[in-house]
Write a protein that holds these residues in place. Sequence first.
Motif, PDB file in Angstrom:
ATOM      1  N   VAL A 179       0.842  -1.207   0.000  1.00 37.00           N
ATOM      2  CA  VAL A 179       0.000   0.000   0.000  1.00 37.00           C
ATOM      3  C   VAL A 179       0.877   1.258   0.000  1.00 37.00           C
ATOM      4  N   ARG A 180       1.935   1.224   0.782  1.00 32.56           N
ATOM      5  CA  ARG A 180       2.824   2.394   0.882  1.00 32.56           C
ATOM      6  C   ARG A 180       3.539   2.668  -0.437  1.00 32.56           C
ATOM      7  N   TRP A 181       4.037   1.609  -1.114  1.00 34.15           N
ATOM      8  CA  TRP A 181       4.720   1.825  -2.410  1.00 34.15           C
ATOM      9  C   TRP A 181       3.775   2.526  -3.393  1.00 34.15           C
ATOM     10  N   ILE A 182       2.534   2.044  -3.429  1.00 37.20           N
ATOM     11  CA  ILE A 182       1.558   2.608  -4.377  1.00 37.20           C
ATOM     12  C   ILE A 182       1.244   4.057  -4.014  1.00 37.20           C
ATOM     13  N   ARG A 183       0.958   4.286  -2.723  1.00 35.86           N
ATOM     14  CA  ARG A 183       0.568   5.633  -2.277  1.00 35.86           C
ATOM     15  C   ARG A 183       1.694   6.625  -2.473  1.00 35.86           C
ATOM     16  N   GLU A 184       2.906   6.217  -2.090  1.00 32.80           N
ATOM     17  CA  GLU A 184       4.023   7.160  -2.170  1.00 32.80           C
ATOM     18  C   GLU A 184       4.450   7.409  -3.611  1.00 32.80           C
ATOM     19  N   ALA A 185       3.983   6.556  -4.530  1.00 35.37           N
ATOM     20  CA  ALA A 185       4.213   6.817  -5.962  1.00 35.37           C
ATOM     21  C   ALA A 185       3.032   7.602  -6.547  1.00 35.37           C
ATOM     22  N   GLY A 186       2.143   8.095  -5.672  1.00 35.29           N
ATOM     23  CA  GLY A 186       1.058   8.977  -6.119  1.00 35.29           C
ATOM     24  C   GLY A 186      -0.230   8.278  -6.519  1.00 35.29           C
ATOM     25  N   GLY A 187      -0.338   6.960  -6.271  1.00 33.71           N
ATOM     26  CA  GLY A 187      -1.515   6.219  -6.726  1.00 33.71           C
ATOM     27  C   GLY A 187      -2.463   5.838  -5.608  1.00 33.71           C
ATOM     28  N   ALA A 188      -3.473   5.051  -5.966  1.00 32.85           N
ATOM     29  CA  ALA A 188      -4.452   4.540  -5.004  1.00 32.85           C
ATOM     30  C   ALA A 188      -4.361   3.019  -4.974  1.00 32.85           C
ATOM     31  N   ALA A 189      -4.459   2.449  -3.755  1.00 31.42           N
ATOM     32  CA  ALA A 189      -4.413   0.991  -3.586  1.00 31.42           C
ATOM     33  C   ALA A 189      -5.826   0.442  -3.448  1.00 31.42           C
ATOM     34  N   VAL A 190      -6.037  -0.733  -4.059  1.00 33.54           N
ATOM     35  CA  VAL A 190      -7.366  -1.341  -4.147  1.00 33.54           C
ATOM     36  C   VAL A 190      -7.242  -2.828  -3.799  1.00 33.54           C
ATOM     37  N   ILE A 191      -8.108  -3.350  -2.933  1.00 38.63           N
ATOM     38  CA  ILE A 191      -8.120  -4.797  -2.663  1.00 38.63           C
ATOM     39  C   ILE A 191      -8.704  -5.497  -3.891  1.00 38.63           C
ATOM     40  N   ALA A 192      -7.928  -6.413  -4.490  1.00 39.72           N
ATOM     41  CA  ALA A 192      -8.394  -7.130  -5.685  1.00 39.72           C
ATOM     42  C   ALA A 192      -9.309  -8.285  -5.271  1.00 39.72           C
ATOM     43  N   HIS A 193     -10.300  -8.567  -6.093  1.00 37.82           N
ATOM     44  CA  HIS A 193     -11.215  -9.717  -5.966  1.00 37.82           C
ATOM     45  C   HIS A 193     -11.332 -10.299  -4.543  1.00 37.82           C
ATOM     46  N   PRO A 194     -11.890  -9.527  -3.582  1.00 36.62           N
ATOM     47  CA  PRO A 194     -11.929  -9.998  -2.185  1.00 36.62           C
ATOM     48  C   PRO A 194     -12.700 -11.300  -1.987  1.00 36.62           C
ATOM     49  N   ALA A 195     -13.621 -11.606  -2.877  1.00 38.59           N
ATOM     50  CA  ALA A 195     -14.408 -12.841  -2.679  1.00 38.59           C
ATOM     51  C   ALA A 195     -13.600 -14.102  -2.986  1.00 38.59           C
ATOM     52  N   ARG A 196     -12.410 -13.941  -3.582  1.00 38.80           N
ATOM     53  CA  ARG A 196     -11.635 -15.110  -3.990  1.00 38.80           C
ATOM     54  C   ARG A 196     -10.729 -15.667  -2.900  1.00 38.80           C
ATOM     55  N   TYR A 197     -10.655 -15.015  -1.739  1.00 34.25           N
ATOM     56  CA  TYR A 197      -9.700 -15.487  -0.732  1.00 34.25           C
ATOM     57  C   TYR A 197     -10.326 -16.529   0.173  1.00 34.25           C
ATOM     58  N   ASP A 198      -9.458 -17.436   0.634  1.00 27.79           N
ATOM     59  CA  ASP A 198      -9.935 -18.567   1.431  1.00 27.79           C
ATOM     60  C   ASP A 198     -10.065 -18.245   2.902  1.00 27.79           C
ATOM     61  N   HIS A 199     -10.036 -16.963   3.270  1.00 23.54           N
ATOM     62  CA  HIS A 199     -10.073 -16.673   4.701  1.00 23.54           C
ATOM     63  C   HIS A 199     -11.513 -16.555   5.212  1.00 23.54           C
ATOM     64  N   GLY A 200     -11.660 -16.728   6.517  1.00 24.38           N
ATOM     65  CA  GLY A 200     -12.973 -16.621   7.151  1.00 24.38           C
ATOM     66  C   GLY A 200     -13.331 -15.163   7.399  1.00 24.38           C
ATOM     67  N   PRO A 201     -14.514 -14.917   7.986  1.00 25.36           N
ATOM     68  CA  PRO A 201     -14.990 -13.546   8.199  1.00 25.36           C
ATOM     69  C   PRO A 201     -14.075 -12.717   9.097  1.00 25.36           C
ATOM     70  N   THR A 202     -13.412 -13.345  10.075  1.00 21.73           N
ATOM     71  CA  THR A 202     -12.539 -12.585  10.979  1.00 21.73           C
ATOM     72  C   THR A 202     -11.328 -12.057  10.230  1.00 21.73           C
ATOM     73  N   GLN A 203     -10.736 -12.942   9.397  1.00 21.07           N
ATOM     74  CA  GLN A 203      -9.560 -12.509   8.630  1.00 21.07           C
ATOM     75  C   GLN A 203      -9.947 -11.492   7.557  1.00 21.07           C
ATOM     76  N   GLU A 204     -11.145 -11.652   7.008  1.00 26.70           N
ATOM     77  CA  GLU A 204     -11.596 -10.683   5.997  1.00 26.70           C
ATOM     78  C   GLU A 204     -11.742  -9.300   6.634  1.00 26.70           C
ATOM     79  N   TYR A 205     -12.337  -9.282   7.818  1.00 27.87           N
ATOM     80  CA  TYR A 205     -12.494  -8.010   8.534  1.00 27.87           C
ATOM     81  C   TYR A 205     -11.119  -7.414   8.844  1.00 27.87           C
ATOM     82  N   ALA A 206     -10.185  -8.271   9.265  1.00 27.79           N
ATOM     83  CA  ALA A 206      -8.826  -7.802   9.570  1.00 27.79           C
ATOM     84  C   ALA A 206      -8.168  -7.235   8.307  1.00 27.79           C
TER      85      ALA A 206
END
Length: 285
Positions: A179-206
Motif C-alpha cells: 500500500v505504501r509503495w503505491i501511495r508514495e508513488a502517487g496512486g491509489a491501492a485497491v483490494i483485488a477480488h476480495p471474494a476469492r480469498y480462502d479466509h474466514g470472516p474474521t480474517q476478511e475483517y482484519a
Amino acid sequence: MTILNADLHCHSTVSDGTLDPETLAERAKTRGVELWALTDHDEVGGQQRASSAARALGLPYLSGVEISVTFCNLTVHIVGLGFDPGNEQLVQGLARTRGGRGERAREMGAELAKVGIAGAYEGALKYAGNPELISRTHFARFLVESGVCRDTNEVFRKYLADGKPGFVPHRWAALGDAVRWIREAGGAAVIAHPARYDHGPTQEYALFSEFKAHGGQGVEVVCGSHAASEYPKYAELALEFGLAASRGSDFHSPEESHTDLGGLPWLDGKLTPIWELLADRIQNA
Ligand code: AMP
Ligand code: MN
Ligand code: MN
Ligand code: MN
C-alpha cells in the motif's frame, strides 16, 4: 460518474496474460472500454507500451499493477492505480516481490515430477513472456498442452491450489509495504477480488481494517473473478469501510477468461468509483 465502462484490471504477456499490451489496448477500445488500466502481476514493465497504445487510440488510461501480498499466511492481491511507474521505491519493491518466482517455479517443477509430471518447469518457462514473471498460470497452460488436464481450472483444482502436489508456499510483500509503495508513488491501492480469498470472516475483517489503516482507498466490487451474487456484499463492505469501488475484468486470455475486457455490469450508483479519486491521474490522448 458510476456509469463509465472502466476496466481497471487485466494482464498482458508481461505477466500471465496471452496478449501483448498493444493488442489489449485495441481489444479494450473495440469492446467499448472508456477508461483502461493494465495491471500485470508484480511488474510495471508493460506500462509505457500500454499507455502509448491507449493514447494512440484515444483511450483514457491509468497506470496499473497487481501486487502479490502475504496477509495472515494467505496470498492476497492489491491493485495499484494512477501511480508514477518510474517511482524508484515502487520499482525496487516490485523487483524484490517477484524475485523469488524463479526459485519457486523450479521447486514447483520438482514437486510435480514427484507425482509423475516430468519437465513442468521447462514447459512452463516456454509460456512465460517475461521469464522473471513465471507464474502458476504458465504451469497450468503447460499441463493442459501436455494433456494432463482438460483446462486450466482443472489444473488448479488438482495440482496448483494450496495443499495440492504442485503448490509451493511463498512469502510475498507485506500488506503495509504494498500500500505504501503505491501511495508514495502517487496512486491509489485497491483490494483485488476480495471474494476469492480462502479466509474466514474474521480474517476478511482484519484485511479490510488493516488495509484501510495503511491508507488503502478502494476495493474491487464488480470484477471478473466475482459472481454477480457476490457484488452486493462487497458494495456494503466498501460503504462500511469508506472505500471507493473499482471495476475490472481480470482478463488474461481470449481462450481462458470468461469475462472479456469491457464486459462487466455497472457499479452501483451509491458507490464512489475509484476513478473519481484519480481524476488528475488519468492520461488522455
Ligand atoms: P501466482 O502469482 O504464480 O501464484 O499465480 C496466480 C495466478 O494464477 C492468478 O493471477 C490467476 O491468473 C491464476 N489462477 C489462480 N487460481 C486459478 C484458478 N482456479 N483457475 C485459473 N487460474 C487461476
Ligand atoms: Mn494472473
Ligand atoms: Mn489476482
Ligand atoms: Mn489479476
